[in-house]
Design a protein around this motif. Structure first.
Motif, short mmCIF file in Angstrom:
data_model
loop_
_atom_site.label_atom_id
_atom_site.label_comp_id
_atom_site.label_asym_id
_atom_site.label_seq_id
_atom_site.Cartn_x
_atom_site.Cartn_y
_atom_site.Cartn_z
N LEU A 1 0.42 -11.73 -3.70
CA LEU A 1 1.82 -11.51 -3.35
C LEU A 1 2.02 -11.49 -1.84
N LEU A 2 1.08 -10.89 -1.12
CA LEU A 2 1.17 -10.87 0.34
C LEU A 2 1.07 -12.28 0.91
N TYR A 3 0.18 -13.09 0.36
CA TYR A 3 0.08 -14.48 0.79
C TYR A 3 1.37 -15.24 0.46
N LEU A 4 1.93 -14.97 -0.70
CA LEU A 4 3.16 -15.63 -1.12
C LEU A 4 4.33 -15.25 -0.21
N SER A 5 4.33 -14.03 0.32
CA SER A 5 5.44 -13.61 1.17
C SER A 5 5.42 -14.27 2.53
N TYR A 6 4.25 -14.60 3.04
CA TYR A 6 4.17 -15.24 4.36
C TYR A 6 4.20 -16.76 4.29
N MET B 1 4.04 -11.91 13.19
CA MET B 1 4.68 -12.88 12.32
C MET B 1 5.45 -12.13 11.24
N LYS B 2 6.72 -12.46 11.10
CA LYS B 2 7.58 -11.80 10.13
C LYS B 2 7.48 -12.51 8.77
N PRO B 3 7.36 -11.73 7.69
CA PRO B 3 7.28 -12.38 6.37
C PRO B 3 8.62 -13.01 5.99
N LYS B 4 8.55 -14.14 5.30
CA LYS B 4 9.76 -14.82 4.84
C LYS B 4 10.35 -14.15 3.61
N GLN B 5 9.53 -13.41 2.88
CA GLN B 5 9.99 -12.67 1.71
C GLN B 5 9.51 -11.22 1.85
N PRO B 6 10.33 -10.36 2.49
CA PRO B 6 9.86 -9.00 2.80
C PRO B 6 9.61 -8.12 1.58
N ILE B 7 10.33 -8.34 0.49
CA ILE B 7 10.11 -7.52 -0.71
C ILE B 7 8.74 -7.83 -1.31
N ALA B 8 8.38 -9.11 -1.35
CA ALA B 8 7.06 -9.48 -1.86
C ALA B 8 5.96 -8.94 -0.95
N ALA B 9 6.21 -8.91 0.37
CA ALA B 9 5.22 -8.36 1.30
C ALA B 9 5.05 -6.86 1.09
N LEU B 10 6.15 -6.16 0.88
CA LEU B 10 6.09 -4.72 0.64
C LEU B 10 5.34 -4.40 -0.66
N LEU B 11 5.70 -5.12 -1.73
CA LEU B 11 5.01 -4.91 -3.02
C LEU B 11 3.53 -5.27 -2.93
N GLY B 12 3.23 -6.36 -2.24
CA GLY B 12 1.83 -6.75 -2.08
C GLY B 12 1.03 -5.73 -1.31
N GLY B 13 1.61 -5.20 -0.23
CA GLY B 13 0.92 -4.17 0.54
C GLY B 13 0.70 -2.90 -0.27
N LEU B 14 1.72 -2.51 -1.04
CA LEU B 14 1.58 -1.31 -1.88
C LEU B 14 0.52 -1.50 -2.95
N LEU B 15 0.46 -2.69 -3.53
CA LEU B 15 -0.56 -2.95 -4.55
C LEU B 15 -1.96 -2.96 -3.96
N ILE B 16 -2.10 -3.48 -2.74
CA ILE B 16 -3.41 -3.46 -2.10
C ILE B 16 -3.83 -2.02 -1.81
N LEU B 17 -2.90 -1.21 -1.31
CA LEU B 17 -3.20 0.20 -1.06
C LEU B 17 -3.55 0.94 -2.35
N ALA B 18 -2.82 0.65 -3.43
CA ALA B 18 -3.13 1.28 -4.72
C ALA B 18 -4.50 0.85 -5.22
N GLY B 19 -4.85 -0.40 -5.02
CA GLY B 19 -6.17 -0.87 -5.42
C GLY B 19 -7.28 -0.21 -4.63
N LEU B 20 -7.06 -0.06 -3.32
CA LEU B 20 -8.07 0.61 -2.50
C LEU B 20 -8.18 2.09 -2.85
N ALA B 21 -7.05 2.72 -3.17
CA ALA B 21 -7.08 4.13 -3.55
C ALA B 21 -7.77 4.34 -4.89
N SER B 22 -7.63 3.39 -5.80
CA SER B 22 -8.24 3.56 -7.11
C SER B 22 -9.73 3.26 -7.11
N LEU B 23 -10.26 2.77 -6.00
CA LEU B 23 -11.71 2.58 -5.92
C LEU B 23 -12.46 3.91 -5.91
N ALA B 24 -11.74 5.01 -5.65
CA ALA B 24 -12.37 6.33 -5.67
C ALA B 24 -12.49 6.89 -7.09
#
Length: 132
Positions: free
Chosen positions: A41-46, A1-24
């Motif tokens: 943001l990822l939910y908002l993009s889809y 499924m392709k996101p309707k707002q790809p910039i919001a999907a990209l930012l949401g994915g990056l923020l999730i990765l940053a959050g997971l990385a900062s758990l260390a």
């Protein structure tokens, strides 16, 4: 499924990765904040629309309240320097709260309502409100 707002999907994915990385980090719970904003943001993009915008606004409000509380706790250790102010959670908490209020008001905007009505009416073949 392709996101309707790809910039919001990209930012949401990056923020999730940053959050997971900062758990260390030693402050493990800090990773929850970017992960929460990234997930909304990822939910908002889809699934753009009124409900997703309201969900994003409320996630910003909750995150902003957490940051403001943390920033008030750190206030005795702050210095009156520009970089020290911009790097503290109190400033970003206020920005997040104002962004959440803006997103919640935008959820009731006529442009979001018109987009929801057109998508709902495109499923029914006899909708007289949005015939082309």
């Amino acid at each position: 499924m392709k996101p309707k707002q790809p910039i919001a999907a990209l930012l949401g994915g990056l923020l999730i990765l940053a959050g997971l990385a900062s758990l260390a980090l030693p402050l493990k719970w800090v990773g929850v904040i970017p992960a929460m904003i990234g997930g909304s943001l990822l939910y908002l993009s889809y699934r753009p629309g009124r409900g997703a915008t309201m969900l994003f606004g409320h996630a910003c409000l909750v995150t902003g309240c957490l940051l403001v509380t943390w920033g008030i706790y750190l206030l005795p250790h702050s210095e009156p320097k520009l970089l020290h102010i911009l790097g503290r959670p109190l400033f970003w908490g206020l920005i997040s709260i104002f962004g959440g209020i803006c997103a919640n008001y935008h959820g009731f905007c006529r442009c979001v309502g018109a987009a929801d009505a057109k998508s709902a009416c495109s499923e029914t073949p006899r909708c007289s409100a949005h015939r082309t």
